[in-house]
Design a protein around this motif. Sequence first.
Motif, PDB file in Angstrom:
ATOM      1  N   GLU A 123       0.828  -1.173   0.043  1.00  0.00           N
ATOM      2  CA  GLU A 123       0.071  -0.017   0.046  1.00  0.00           C
ATOM      3  C   GLU A 123       1.013   1.267  -0.081  1.00  0.00           C
ATOM      4  O   GLU A 123       0.283   2.250  -0.110  1.00  0.00           O
ATOM      5  CB  GLU A 123      -1.058  -0.011   1.242  1.00  0.00           C
ATOM      6  CG  GLU A 123      -0.162   0.119   2.415  1.00  0.00           C
ATOM      7  CD  GLU A 123       0.288  -1.172   3.069  1.00  0.00           C
ATOM      8  OE1 GLU A 123       0.681  -1.117   4.365  1.00  0.00           O
ATOM      9  OE2 GLU A 123       0.223  -2.197   2.361  1.00  0.00           O
ATOM     10  N   GLN A 124       2.179   1.196   0.084  1.00  0.00           N
ATOM     11  CA  GLN A 124       2.886   2.442   0.107  1.00  0.00           C
ATOM     12  C   GLN A 124       4.016   2.344  -0.964  1.00  0.00           C
ATOM     13  O   GLN A 124       5.112   3.023  -1.074  1.00  0.00           O
ATOM     14  CB  GLN A 124       3.851   2.558   1.731  1.00  0.00           C
ATOM     15  CG  GLN A 124       2.537   2.696   2.498  1.00  0.00           C
ATOM     16  CD  GLN A 124       3.673   2.994   3.759  1.00  0.00           C
ATOM     17  OE1 GLN A 124       4.770   3.283   3.871  1.00  0.00           O
ATOM     18  NE2 GLN A 124       2.878   2.968   5.190  1.00  0.00           N
ATOM     19  N   ARG A 125       3.730   1.394  -2.078  1.00  0.00           N
ATOM     20  CA  ARG A 125       4.958   1.336  -3.220  1.00  0.00           C
ATOM     21  C   ARG A 125       4.886   2.648  -3.917  1.00  0.00           C
ATOM     22  O   ARG A 125       6.031   2.906  -4.200  1.00  0.00           O
ATOM     23  CB  ARG A 125       4.268   0.153  -3.900  1.00  0.00           C
ATOM     24  CG  ARG A 125       4.793  -1.140  -3.471  1.00  0.00           C
ATOM     25  CD  ARG A 125       5.044  -2.364  -4.521  1.00  0.00           C
ATOM     26  NE  ARG A 125       5.108  -3.484  -4.070  1.00  0.00           N
ATOM     27  CZ  ARG A 125       4.287  -4.424  -3.810  1.00  0.00           C
ATOM     28  NH1 ARG A 125       2.998  -4.377  -4.145  1.00  0.00           N
ATOM     29  NH2 ARG A 125       4.566  -5.631  -3.232  1.00  0.00           N
ATOM     30  N   ARG A 127       4.484   5.815  -2.923  1.00  0.00           N
ATOM     31  CA  ARG A 127       5.096   6.570  -1.985  1.00  0.00           C
ATOM     32  C   ARG A 127       6.631   6.370  -2.027  1.00  0.00           C
ATOM     33  O   ARG A 127       7.389   7.220  -2.325  1.00  0.00           O
ATOM     34  CB  ARG A 127       4.550   6.647  -0.577  1.00  0.00           C
ATOM     35  CG  ARG A 127       5.018   7.932   0.175  1.00  0.00           C
ATOM     36  CD  ARG A 127       4.394   7.760   1.641  1.00  0.00           C
ATOM     37  NE  ARG A 127       3.038   7.668   1.702  1.00  0.00           N
ATOM     38  CZ  ARG A 127       2.259   7.580   2.669  1.00  0.00           C
ATOM     39  NH1 ARG A 127       2.795   7.561   3.672  1.00  0.00           N
ATOM     40  NH2 ARG A 127       0.944   7.650   2.415  1.00  0.00           N
ATOM     41  N   ASP A 260      -0.919   5.723  -4.521  1.00  0.00           N
ATOM     42  CA  ASP A 260      -1.222   4.439  -3.421  1.00  0.00           C
ATOM     43  C   ASP A 260      -2.718   4.431  -3.074  1.00  0.00           C
ATOM     44  O   ASP A 260      -3.207   3.518  -2.377  1.00  0.00           O
ATOM     45  CB  ASP A 260      -0.372   4.724  -2.072  1.00  0.00           C
ATOM     46  CG  ASP A 260       1.109   4.158  -2.432  1.00  0.00           C
ATOM     47  OD1 ASP A 260       1.325   3.327  -3.093  1.00  0.00           O
ATOM     48  OD2 ASP A 260       1.826   4.808  -1.739  1.00  0.00           O
ATOM     49  N   HIS A 312       4.843   2.597 -11.778  1.00  0.00           N
ATOM     50  CA  HIS A 312       4.065   1.888 -10.886  1.00  0.00           C
ATOM     51  C   HIS A 312       3.249   0.773 -11.911  1.00  0.00           C
ATOM     52  O   HIS A 312       2.863  -0.381 -11.471  1.00  0.00           O
ATOM     53  CB  HIS A 312       3.042   2.325  -9.993  1.00  0.00           C
ATOM     54  CG  HIS A 312       2.438   1.894  -8.892  1.00  0.00           C
ATOM     55  ND1 HIS A 312       1.194   1.049  -9.331  1.00  0.00           N
ATOM     56  CD2 HIS A 312       2.787   1.798  -7.750  1.00  0.00           C
ATOM     57  CE1 HIS A 312       0.844   0.386  -8.127  1.00  0.00           C
ATOM     58  NE2 HIS A 312       1.656   0.930  -7.088  1.00  0.00           N
TER      59      HIS A 312
END
Length: 398
Positions: A123-125, A127, A260, A312
Amino acid sequence: MYSRLLFLTLGTFAVGTDSFVIAGILPEISDSLDVSISTAGLLITVFAFTYAILSPIVAATTAHWPRKRLLLAGLLILAIGNALTAVLPTFGLVLASRAVAGLGAAMFTPTASTTAAALAPPEQRGRALAIVMAGLSGATALGAPIGTVIGSQVNWQATLWFVAVLSVLGAVGIAVQMPDVPSMPPVNLRKRMAPLKDARVGFTLLTTVLVFTGLYTNYSFVAESYDRATDGNGTILAVLLFVWGAGATVGNLGAGRLTDKIPGKRIIAVAIIVAGIDFALMPLSNRYLGTAIVAIFVWGICGWASLVPLQHRLLTISPAHGTLTIGLNAAATYLAVSASGLTGAAGIRLVGVHNLSLFGLGFIVLGLISSGIASRLIKKGEQTPEEAPATTPAMTKS
């Protein structure tokens, strides 16, 4: 996680500074090595071209290397390349040293992005990617100006030593702070290059090439296209470039947080559309300093806001080949930068220097179309058999 990402960011800051700072010290290099400015400009071209060509090759051939070892090797080679540039006596040798530095950058930057994604929870990739890429955008706002000042106050060789020191500091931090990140198992080259057959990857990379060609077509001739706002004053131009770099950093970090939370395709589309509107209005906004500041800030934000969600997206499409696809995206970016001098010159002949943004706008519009095609292919769920099980739910938003 953040303390580890900090040193990856320092490494990308060194790479970004090395990419952009040569332009600021080019006259001094030209005088010192007794070559023309246009010939000295090959130092920029060789670095960018080496970076672009070697990024995917290095990613494919070193996929089984331990990530930490590859990161350290990349930064140390970058440092050696800059040290050689500072001490070698002839232009030919200096030119070769820029290829060495380009190799180090090609080894480090894609690996830093995929390592950041591996260190972060799903959930923070976005960022994590943004934090590491902030080194590149921050280099345009701080690294290149600082290096240019060092060159003007001391000598151009001191600027290259500055980049070498940044590289070594990043390597020391990674050596101390970075855990061992698992490498990919050895596979043959055919399987390693499998993502190149995926149309989703192809159109995503095409988006990067087209959008960044459009953005940098104007950037390559920013002094000329904004001369009405700056009145030819170099200090005012430096302020505008700082504003551009600040906008790039804001856009990069903001896009990382948003990636995210919401689908990446929306971020990419909005960033490209707003950049397109900004470029469409630029023949008017580049006349006056106040409107020029707003235009160049929006340009920086939207240009760099697309980079993280595009990365991403590539990691989402092909998680098993992340280093290769990120390497290809880095190659696409630097190919666009390398081509921007030619496209900018062509645009000036066709529409004039103050309308150059309209020529760049054509590439941006094509990039929006390419991104839309990639999004539709992703929505259809086209997956290669070996990649389908590796896709994680947390990464399906792009």
